[in-house]
Design an enzyme around this catalytic site. Structure first.
Site: not given
Ligand code: NAD
Length: 424
Positions: A113-114
């Site tokens: 994720g980011k």
């Protein structure tokens, strides 16, 4: 059905497109089925939030925040949060995918994720940053979670932001929840060894690669571009292995001495000199372009993306490149380096020591028992060494570069997890 469409390297130098073109190539070699390919190309979840924040002057400013979960096939998604005016959703999506491959290649049980907030943190007060971080955490309350999605620091965020995030999340839950994020201050459940972790992994994978190439560390030379967290610690630990560090650089340029640079002294100088090497006493000054082209055995790009491109790849003399930075080598440069038999330990493997120790932080938070620095180093070294050997074996099996092999290892694991879970 196998995904067999040819995946030529596109004629571009953008690091994220470069990354996706490598994904395509690895998917083709692996014969990844079209269904898995399509799933892995698209992020699982994209969340965009508006964050109203009361500024110090009493006005309300509304910031845009993002969180992209690329994949949770292997476990909760993991990835940093950056604060910058340059944050763009497409970039966040690409960085989230990058995290999926990085976690899978070192075999830690996370997806990718980011996140990011479009803001200029340097123009904001500490109070404004705190309110922004708390607003973001509140807005992402249903996205984040120790078993769901675990943020970490990234560009312009650090232990303080993670402490606010953990505090806000814990308040919302009514439960002390340190495992909701990593990169926290030591007194709040951070892990020993995290500061050194990425540079240490660079050193461990460099050593393993030198072993394969028959490079004797006691007779080898090395140049390191970038002298921040990753560059300076990589340089220090590589020097301790016996290599002579003949050049270092940072934003102020390069510092070269064929007799070797005392890295401890350079770190002490930087720390007393406002964080840069400006004025450091070396035999000669070189540029950040020249440092890449030095006649050394090992080159560690540890500054930023897109440093080795089709324009300079043919001039690289190092036998081994170990990517401390994310995305320092373009896909087109890879073709030239492969042709010239330069071994490249790719970013998703070489700099994964950081996320590995973040995983250890999360494990320690969950068990409530904290390891010594020595234990953290030992376990991280073992993880990095095993990951290198797995990628090296894949490169031998498929006859590819270590980079494509790393993507093959990662995509193979994630697609198997997807298949077992039965996503379709
Ligand atoms: P940092 O901010 O601590 O250091 C960056 C260094 O690069 C500084 O010495 C800076 O002066 C130098 N630099 C900046 N612009 C430059 C330029 N144009 N030319 C040459 N040098 C320049 O950052 P860091 O944490 O060491 O990260 C460096 C790279 O490693 C980034 O690509 C980052 O994404 C990657 N990375 C970091 C970690 C981590 O744990 N810190 C983990 C994985 C990957």
């Amino acid at each position: 059905m196998s995904y067999q469409e040819p995946a030529p390297i596109k004629n571009q130098e953008n690091p994220f497109e470069s990354m996706m073109s490598r994904f395509d190539e690895a998917a083709r070699i692996l014969g990844l089925d079209k269904n898995s390919y399509n799933v892995l190309k698209s992020p699982a979840k994209t969340v965009i939030v508006s964050l109203p924040v009361i500024m110090d002057d009493g006005t309300v400013q509304v910031f845009e925040g993002y969180r992209v979960v690329h994949s949770q096939a292997m476990g909760p998604s993991k990835g940093g949060i950056r604060y910058s005016m340059d944050v763009h959703l497409d970039e966040v999506k690409a960085l989230a995918a990058w995290m999926t491959w990085k976690c899978a290649v070192v075999g830690i049980p996370y997806g990718g994720g980011k996140g990011g907030i479009k803001c200029d943190p340097r123009s904001m007060s500490k109070g404004e940053l705190e309110r922004l971080t708390r607003a973001y955490t509140g807005a992402m309350r249903d996205v984040f979670g120790p078993e769901k999605d675990i943020p970490a620091p990234d560009m312009n965020t650090g232990p303080q932001e993670m402490a606010w995030l953990m505090d806000e999340y814990s308040k919302i839950q009514g439960l002390y929840t340190p495992a909701v994020t990593t990169g926290k201050p030591l007194v709040l459940g951070g892990s020993s060894g995290r500061v050194e972790a990425t540079g240490r992994g660079v050193m461990v994978t460099a050593r393993a690669a030198m072993g394969k190439l028959g490079i004797n560390p006691m007779e080898a030379t090395c140049a390191v571009q970038g002298f921040g967290n990753v560059g300076s610690i990589s340089a220090k630990l590589i020097q301790l292995q016996g290599l002579k560090i003949v050049a270092i650089s940072d934003i102020t340029g390069g510092y070269y001495d064929p007799k070797g640079i005392d890295i401890e002294a350079a770190i002490a100088y930087r720390n007393q000199n406002g964080g840069t090497l400006e004025g450091f006493n070396a035999e000669s000054r070189i540029t950040n372009e020249e440092i890449l082209e030095l006649d050394v055995d090992v080159l560690v790009p540890a500054a930023m993306e897109d440093q080795i491109t089709k324009h300079n790849a043919a001039k690289i003399k190092a036998k081994l490149i170990v990517e401390g930075a994310n995305g320092p080598t373009s896909a087109n440069a890879d073709l030239i380096l492969n042709e010239n038999n330069v071994m490249v330990v790719p970013d998703i493997l070489a700099n994964a020591g950081g996320v590995t120790v973040s995983y250890f932080e999360w494990v320690q938070n969950k068990i409530g028992y904290y390891w010594t620095e020595e234990r953290v180093h030992r376990r991280a070294d073992r993880t990095m060494k095993q990951a290198f050997e797995e990628v090296y074996a894949a490169s031998q099996k498929y006859g590819t570069s270590l980079r494509i092999a790393a993507y093959i290892v990662a995509i193979d694991k994630v697609s198997k997890a997807l298949a077992y879970r039965g996503v379709f």
